[in-house]
Enzyme design. Structure first.
Site, PDB file in Angstrom:
ATOM      1  N   LYS A 106       0.825  -1.217   0.000  1.00 22.57           N
ATOM      2  CA  LYS A 106       0.000   0.000   0.000  1.00 22.57           C
ATOM      3  C   LYS A 106       0.857   1.265   0.000  1.00 22.57           C
ATOM      4  O   LYS A 106       0.557   2.214  -0.702  1.00 22.57           O
ATOM      5  CB  LYS A 106      -0.932   0.035   1.224  1.00 22.57           C
ATOM      6  CG  LYS A 106      -1.884  -1.119   1.338  1.00 22.57           C
ATOM      7  CD  LYS A 106      -2.945  -0.881   2.409  1.00 22.57           C
ATOM      8  CE  LYS A 106      -2.391  -0.553   3.774  1.00 22.57           C
ATOM      9  NZ  LYS A 106      -1.742  -1.656   4.468  1.00 22.57           N
ATOM     10  N   ARG A 122     -10.162   1.122  10.618  1.00 20.24           N
ATOM     11  CA  ARG A 122      -9.600  -0.206  10.868  1.00 20.24           C
ATOM     12  C   ARG A 122     -10.673  -1.213  11.246  1.00 20.24           C
ATOM     13  O   ARG A 122     -10.437  -2.417  11.210  1.00 20.24           O
ATOM     14  CB  ARG A 122      -8.610  -0.141  12.032  1.00 20.24           C
ATOM     15  CG  ARG A 122      -7.215   0.274  11.646  1.00 20.24           C
ATOM     16  CD  ARG A 122      -6.334   0.356  12.874  1.00 20.24           C
ATOM     17  NE  ARG A 122      -5.137   1.147  12.611  1.00 20.24           N
ATOM     18  CZ  ARG A 122      -3.987   0.636  12.206  1.00 20.24           C
ATOM     19  NH1 ARG A 122      -3.864  -0.645  12.027  1.00 20.24           N
ATOM     20  NH2 ARG A 122      -2.952   1.416  11.987  1.00 20.24           N
ATOM     21  N   ARG A 156      13.566  -8.423   4.423  1.00 21.60           N
ATOM     22  CA  ARG A 156      14.111  -7.053   4.378  1.00 21.60           C
ATOM     23  C   ARG A 156      15.373  -6.927   5.231  1.00 21.60           C
ATOM     24  O   ARG A 156      15.441  -7.460   6.331  1.00 21.60           O
ATOM     25  CB  ARG A 156      13.094  -6.060   4.943  1.00 21.60           C
ATOM     26  CG  ARG A 156      12.028  -5.632   3.999  1.00 21.60           C
ATOM     27  CD  ARG A 156      11.195  -4.568   4.685  1.00 21.60           C
ATOM     28  NE  ARG A 156       9.892  -4.403   4.052  1.00 21.60           N
ATOM     29  CZ  ARG A 156       8.811  -3.958   4.692  1.00 21.60           C
ATOM     30  NH1 ARG A 156       8.871  -3.652   5.966  1.00 21.60           N
ATOM     31  NH2 ARG A 156       7.672  -3.826   4.055  1.00 21.60           N
ATOM     32  N   ARG A 160      15.061  -5.043  11.030  1.00 20.62           N
ATOM     33  CA  ARG A 160      14.276  -4.268  11.999  1.00 20.62           C
ATOM     34  C   ARG A 160      13.460  -5.221  12.872  1.00 20.62           C
ATOM     35  O   ARG A 160      13.024  -6.274  12.403  1.00 20.62           O
ATOM     36  CB  ARG A 160      13.308  -3.338  11.252  1.00 20.62           C
ATOM     37  CG  ARG A 160      13.986  -2.112  10.690  1.00 20.62           C
ATOM     38  CD  ARG A 160      12.980  -1.138  10.127  1.00 20.62           C
ATOM     39  NE  ARG A 160      12.409  -1.628   8.888  1.00 20.62           N
ATOM     40  CZ  ARG A 160      12.328  -0.914   7.763  1.00 20.62           C
ATOM     41  NH1 ARG A 160      12.793   0.308   7.719  1.00 20.62           N
ATOM     42  NH2 ARG A 160      11.788  -1.415   6.686  1.00 20.62           N
ATOM     43  N   ARG A 200       0.950  -9.452  13.502  1.00 18.93           N
ATOM     44  CA  ARG A 200       0.254  -8.332  12.860  1.00 18.93           C
ATOM     45  C   ARG A 200      -0.754  -8.822  11.825  1.00 18.93           C
ATOM     46  O   ARG A 200      -1.815  -8.227  11.650  1.00 18.93           O
ATOM     47  CB  ARG A 200       1.271  -7.384  12.205  1.00 18.93           C
ATOM     48  CG  ARG A 200       1.884  -6.431  13.236  1.00 18.93           C
ATOM     49  CD  ARG A 200       3.186  -5.818  12.786  1.00 18.93           C
ATOM     50  NE  ARG A 200       3.038  -4.950  11.638  1.00 18.93           N
ATOM     51  CZ  ARG A 200       4.029  -4.699  10.782  1.00 18.93           C
ATOM     52  NH1 ARG A 200       5.217  -5.242  10.958  1.00 18.93           N
ATOM     53  NH2 ARG A 200       3.839  -3.896   9.764  1.00 18.93           N
TER      54      ARG A 200
END
Length: 214
Positions: A13, A88, A123, A156, A167
């Site tokens: 997004k 949300r 990542r 991270r 999540r």
């Protein structure tokens, strides 16, 4: 053009929001940024938000809706806006509707969970410069090292698999029901709903968005 973006974290997004903002000249409204700005400005709503946050509580839907209304009345929103990360939940979507905040397009970025995990967990970042790599999709020239400085790359905390999966569970419980909600709104002619295949390369997703938004 008033747009809501839906999709799990890591569905792409953010990348496409940047494109939509530039192409259609509309600002992105993030509730986090909005809350911080309101608190900083010391407005009446900002003071209320600060008191709630200082007490370690969650800001109420009513207050967020009031902030959204205040924000979209500003000059830079005259051609529309892009909402990411809000609403949300279904109560938030209902509250938006009751407040008379209408939306032209709801875009759902559809990506399977396993691909999202793959995308995020792979990542690697060079923290001092903010350069981001990916072990599979955008690897550094030397494994584990930044291309420019040769310094170590790190992962991270938010990009660790356990955090990502947590999540995703939260997203499916809280936010995924909005897909059904906005599909019904579209059937009733209150908005347009489009599912975007977020597994495609960035340029193809961009082309799909241009077709949808015109």
């Amino acid at each position: 053009m008033r747009i809501i973006l839906l999709g799990a974290p890591g569905a792409g997004k953010g990348t496409q929001a940047q494109f939509i903002m530039e192409k259609y000249g509309i600002p992105q409204i993030s509730t986090g940024d909005m809350l911080r700005a309101a608190v900083k400005s010391g407005s009446e709503l900002g003071k209320q938000a600060k008191d709630i946050m200082d007490a370690g509580k969650l800001v109420t839907d009513e207050l967020v809706i009031a902030l959204v209304k205040e924000r979209i009345a500003q000059e830079d929103c005259r051609n529309g806006f892009l909402l990411d990360g809000f609403p949300r939940t279904i109560p938030q979507a209902d509250a938006m509707k009751e407040a008379g905040i209408n939306v032209d397009y709801v875009l759902e970025f559809d990506v399977p969970d396993e691909l999202i995990v793959d995308r995020i967990v792979g990542r690697r970042v060079h923290a001092p410069s903010g350069r981001v790599y990916h072990v599979k999709f955008n690897p550094p020239k030397v494994e584990g090292k930044d291309d420019v400085t040769g310094e170590e790359l790190t992962t991270r905390k938010d990009d660790q698999e356990e955090t990502v999966r947590k999540r995703l569970v939260e997203y499916h419980q809280m936010t995924a029901p909005l897909i059904g909600y906005y599909s019904k709104e579209a059937e009733a002619g209150n908005t347009k709903y489009a599912k975007v295949d977020g597994t495609k390369p960035v340029a193809e997703v961009r082309a799909d968005l241009e077709k949808i938004l015109g």
